[in-house]
Design an enzyme around this catalytic site. Structure first.
Site, PDB file in Angstrom:
ATOM      1  N   GLU A   9       0.801  -1.228   0.000  1.00  0.00           N
ATOM      2  CA  GLU A   9       0.000   0.000   0.000  1.00  0.00           C
ATOM      3  C   GLU A   9       0.828   1.270   0.000  1.00  0.00           C
ATOM      4  OE1 GLU A   9       0.220  -2.166   2.504  1.00  0.00           O
ATOM      5  OE2 GLU A   9      -1.563  -2.084   3.743  1.00  0.00           O
ATOM      6  N   ASP A  82      -1.593  -4.870   4.082  1.00  0.00           N
ATOM      7  CA  ASP A  82      -1.605  -5.195   5.511  1.00  0.00           C
ATOM      8  C   ASP A  82      -2.503  -6.390   5.810  1.00  0.00           C
ATOM      9  OD1 ASP A  82       0.159  -3.173   6.075  1.00  0.00           O
ATOM     10  OD2 ASP A  82      -1.389  -1.711   6.578  1.00  0.00           O
ATOM     11  N   ASP A  84      -4.819  -6.867   8.141  1.00  0.00           N
ATOM     12  CA  ASP A  84      -6.143  -6.725   8.749  1.00  0.00           C
ATOM     13  C   ASP A  84      -7.226  -6.656   7.672  1.00  0.00           C
ATOM     14  OD1 ASP A  84      -5.688  -4.262   7.676  1.00  0.00           O
ATOM     15  OD2 ASP A  84      -5.725  -3.162   9.571  1.00  0.00           O
ATOM     16  N   GLU A  86      -8.889  -4.157   6.469  1.00  0.00           N
ATOM     17  CA  GLU A  86      -8.686  -3.071   5.503  1.00  0.00           C
ATOM     18  C   GLU A  86      -7.659  -3.491   4.454  1.00  0.00           C
ATOM     19  OE1 GLU A  86     -10.474   0.486   4.628  1.00  0.00           O
ATOM     20  OE2 GLU A  86     -10.725  -0.589   6.520  1.00  0.00           O
ATOM     21  N   TYR A 287       3.188  -4.980  13.210  1.00  0.00           N
ATOM     22  CA  TYR A 287       2.005  -4.265  12.731  1.00  0.00           C
ATOM     23  C   TYR A 287       1.294  -3.555  13.875  1.00  0.00           C
ATOM     24  CZ  TYR A 287      -2.022  -3.253   9.813  1.00  0.00           C
ATOM     25  OH  TYR A 287      -3.006  -2.608   9.107  1.00  0.00           O
ATOM     26  N   ARG A 289      -1.775  -2.255  14.181  1.00  0.00           N
ATOM     27  CA  ARG A 289      -3.218  -2.363  14.426  1.00  0.00           C
ATOM     28  C   ARG A 289      -3.512  -3.778  14.907  1.00  0.00           C
ATOM     29  NH1 ARG A 289      -3.657   0.821   9.476  1.00  0.00           N
ATOM     30  NH2 ARG A 289      -4.095   2.972  10.073  1.00  0.00           N
ATOM     31  N   HIS A 332      -2.927 -11.857  16.239  1.00  0.00           N
ATOM     32  CA  HIS A 332      -1.562 -12.163  15.801  1.00  0.00           C
ATOM     33  C   HIS A 332      -0.592 -11.878  16.946  1.00  0.00           C
ATOM     34  CE1 HIS A 332      -3.156 -12.738  11.807  1.00  0.00           C
ATOM     35  NE2 HIS A 332      -3.680 -11.522  11.830  1.00  0.00           N
TER      36      HIS A 332
END
Length: 767
Positions: A9, A82, A84, A86, A287, A289, A332
């Site tokens: 991204e 990523d 998640d 999103e 990560y 989030r 995770h």
């Protein structure tokens, strides 16, 4: 032909990943989402199972064209957004737009950008998880439906250009409810008693502080108590020493990182996430989030090695934490450094500070508990039933506290001072050196800061790691909430002290009410909240909003289909909207509050929302002019008093005549000002229009006149043509020629411009 194309991204993430992959891999960025719901219209097809109508934004068309070209040239395309929901949605959108087969396109995920993680992901690709994609689509569609249908209702019933959102409106409700608690709170004084004591057998013994178990409502009651303490026998009725352990806090989740960065580093939630994103993309942390407090076995081993190296084996306590958050979607790892052995990093000051916080929290979580002795001493009185209680804490072994201790919210801190206490046994007599009764006022609940609001949203199960920062940013940007500082006020409190057999009294000045970066609702935020609560109670209900989050989790787990979930929500919601539109006339919501009567005129004073925001008005009678005044920063329609409102009508103020004309101070569309004739000067920071002196007003006028004169004086003239001049303006130098003004080109230097140059600029500008 390129062997492999990896799509991520962000450019920063692409740059880091490129270091770990060979020449046969090309890494490109999609710069976030490459498509979203159409901006025109609803963007959702209600007649076809809530089908989302997606479009590629204009600013992403070039990116998409390049990715299409490269993906067609590559033998294998790897989607590495990523991990998640999103990120899964971004991968799905890429596959759709680039014409990649969903069931055969390689999807790779990793929770840290390290060579080990990247190569491990390449060796273990999977396909796009459509359950995660659908959970994200459900959230996006649901929020669009709520916003698209609720906002026009607000335009019609409250005020144009307003908007509403599912999670944001509930966050505003929390802030409004807290504000009303504060408005309704009455601060009452009471006298709290504490004494300094020592063992009767030893005049040189350690002094210790003990607090009385009861407070007194009046100074008379407190003085009566102190009088009865003269010659009193104080005896220890309880002396207890208990060993205890204090355990380290678990590693960071998104929520706890936001809270602790706010408390320890003073970072806003959005700033914390922005800095954490950069650290992640540079491969420095995992990560950012996540709801999980879990650490990998490798990370635990690395922590053990690092703790042993720095502090010795006795400080190491390898273990894992269990995630307690209900509906945790990212099961995770917690947020931790990618390389535990890396204690410091290069980067901006904010990056260094946040990394240091994450490193310390992670390593401390794997250290032994601190060992403390907690001592309690209770002192009885012979003539009174009240008791003095002293509590102390002694650290016998610091454990994890050697490296890190978790902060607590400043509004929950206790006034108690815990320190070391002397050894005492039941029956010991103690003497008082001094006993003090200090007047203290009860304190209203504190307004939320960003960290406390995130904590409350998490407790209620509202939102998820990725939503906290944008939720807070949105409600501030919409003008429903302001983040502000408040200056503390001062008040006089009484303090009575018994020393020997004499009681003395003195007045003490104390500060109170100071706030920093606290969230408060605006008047329009309160009006919108009240309307939504009244008309859309279910949408504003905390449990309902939390249950919607659980439904998203069930979609992610494949238990229910997202279209069924949206259908169950939309039908009753749409009925509510239609009912709200049909049952009331337009602009039914008016926040008008009658404050009382102006004693000078006998006219009614009201507070309401006007065209330019919250204001007070003094009603007029026939033939008289109505007076208006804007509310000051921090004032609310709901809490402003008549006295405060009448003070606002003091503007405009006449400071007296100057050279035959009045010198006026007022507040206009662009803020407070001084006016003399046709000359205006803005007040500077620190100038109060209600208290500014004549001398200061004249000084501002002189400065304004001097600036105007300087602006009218040419800084360059030309012999070839007297009409061609260069002047200094508010935004820099410019050419003035025959009554018109012309900007200088970027990089042009006033001192080197020739007359011919100026002619060219004028001619070009005309064209």
């Amino acid at each position: 032909m390129q062997e492999n194309l990896v799509i991520v991204e962000s450019p920063a993430k692409a740059k880091t990943i490129e270091k770990f992959l060979g020449k046969e891999y090309m890494v490109k960025s999609s710069f976030g989402h490459i498509r979203d719901l159409a901006k025109r219209g609803l963007g959702v097809n209600l007649d076809n199972e809530f089908e989302p109508i997606y479009e590629i934004p204009d600013d992403k068309r070039k990116v998409v064209e390049e990715l299409k070209r490269l993906s067609h040239q590559a033998k294998t395309v790897w989607l590495a957004s990523d991990e998640d929901r999103e990120g899964e949605a971004i991968a799905w959108h890429l596959a759709k737009v680039l014409d990649l087969p969903i069931d055969r396109t390689k999807r790779i995920v990793f929770h840290e950008i390290t060579q080990r993680a990247i190569l491990g992901a390449i060796e273990n690709p999977r396909t796009i998880d459509l359950n995660l994609v659908n959970a994200q689509q459900a959230r996006r569609v649901l929020d669009r439906l709520v916003g698209f249908e609720l906002s026009p209702v607000l335009w019609k019933k409250v005020r144009p250009a307003l908007s509403a959102g599912r999670v944001q409106s509930v966050a505003v409700r929390l802030i409004v409810e807290r504000e009303r608690e504060i408005i309704g709170f009455t601060s009452t004084p009471q006298f709290r008693v504490s004494g300094q004591f020592y063992a009767a057998e030893d005049a040189s013994a350690m002094l210790f502080k003990a607090t009385l178990s009861k407070s007194f409502a009046t100074a008379e009651q407190a003085e009566q108590f102190l009088t009865e303490c003269i010659g009193e026998n104080f005896t220890v009725s309880k002396a207890e020493e208990k060993p205890m352990q204090r355990f380290a806090a678990p590693p960071f989740t998104t929520s706890t990182l936001q809270q602790e960065a706010g408390r320890k580093l003073g970072m806003s939630v959005s700033q914390t996430m922005s800095v954490a994103q950069r650290l992640y993309e540079q491969g420095l942390i995992t990560y950012m989030r996540t709801d999980s407090v879990n650490l990998s076995q490798m990370a635990i081993t690395q922590c053990k090695n690092e703790i042993t190296r720095l502090y010795g084996a006795k400080y190491s306590y390898p273990h894992n934490f269990k995630t307690k958050t209900k509906g945790a979607q990212e099961a995770h790892e917690a947020i931790r450094p990618s390389y535990i052995e890396r204690q410091t990093i290069e980067g901006t000051a904010a990056e260094k500070r946040l990394y240091d916080l994450i490193w310390k929290r992670t390593v401390a979580s794997q250290m032994v508990p601190a060992e403390l002795d907690r001592t309690t001493i209770v002192i009885d009185m012979q003539r009174r039933s009240e008791q003095f209680v002293a509590q102390g804490e002694v650290v016998r072994f610091d454990g994890f506290m050697r490296l890190y201790s978790e902060s607590i919210d400043d509004d929950t801190q206790s006034e108690s001072e815990e320190s070391m206490l002397p050894k005492m046994v039941v029956g010991d007599r103690v003497l008082s050196k001094t006993i003090t009764a200090a007047e203290r006022y009860s304190v209203a609940p504190a307004r939320y800061n960003e960290a406390a609001l995130v904590k409350r949203l998490e407790e209620l199960g509202i939102g998820r790691p990725s939503t906290y920062a944008p939720t807070i940013t949105t409600i501030i940007n919409r003008g429903y909430v302001v983040k502000q500082n408040r200056e503390g006020q001062k008040r006089q409190t009484q303090q009575l002290t018994l020393h020997g057999d004499k009681i003395t009294s003195k007045m003490v000045t104390e500060s109170y009410g100071k706030e920093k970066n606290r969230l408060a609702p605006t008047d329009i935020g309160m009006v919108v909240n009240d309307y939504l609560e009244n008309q859309f109670a279910s949408i504003m209900d905390y449990h309902f909003t939390a249950n919607v989050e659980k439904e998203f989790d069930r979609i992610a787990e494949g238990d229910i289909t997202w279209t069924d979930m949206i259908r169950d929500f939309y039908a009753p919601f749409h009925t509510l909207v239609e009912s709200a539109v049909g049952t009331q006339s337009d602009r039914t919501v008016q926040s008008v509050r009658v404050l009382g009567v102006d004693p000078k005129t006998g006219h009614t004073v009201k507070a309401r929302i006007g065209r330019y925001g919250p204001m007070v008005e003094l009603e007029s009678v026939e033939g008289e002019k109505m007076h208006f005044a804007s509310l000051k920063k921090g004032q609310l329609i709901e809490s402003i008093t008549l006295e405060e409102a009448l003070e606002l009508f003091a503007l405009p103020r006449n400071l007296g005549d100057l050279e035959g004309e009045p010198l006026m101070v007022g507040v206009g569309k662009f803020g407070p000002y001084v006016r003399h004739g046709k000359t205006f000067a803005s007040l500077q920071r620190g100038d109060d229009p209600y208290t500014i002196t004549r001398e200061r007003a004249e000084e501002l006028l002189r400065e304004s006149v001097a600036k105007q004169r300087a602006a009218s004086e040419p800084i360059r003239t030309f012999a070839e043509d007297a009409a061609m001049v260069i002047k200094s303006g508010q935004y820099g130098p410019y050419i003035a020629y025959n009554g018109k003004n012309y900007r200088l080109p970027k990089g042009a230097k006033v001192e080197t411009l020739t007359y011919v140059d100026c002619q060219r600029i004028v001619a070009k500008s005309k064209k």
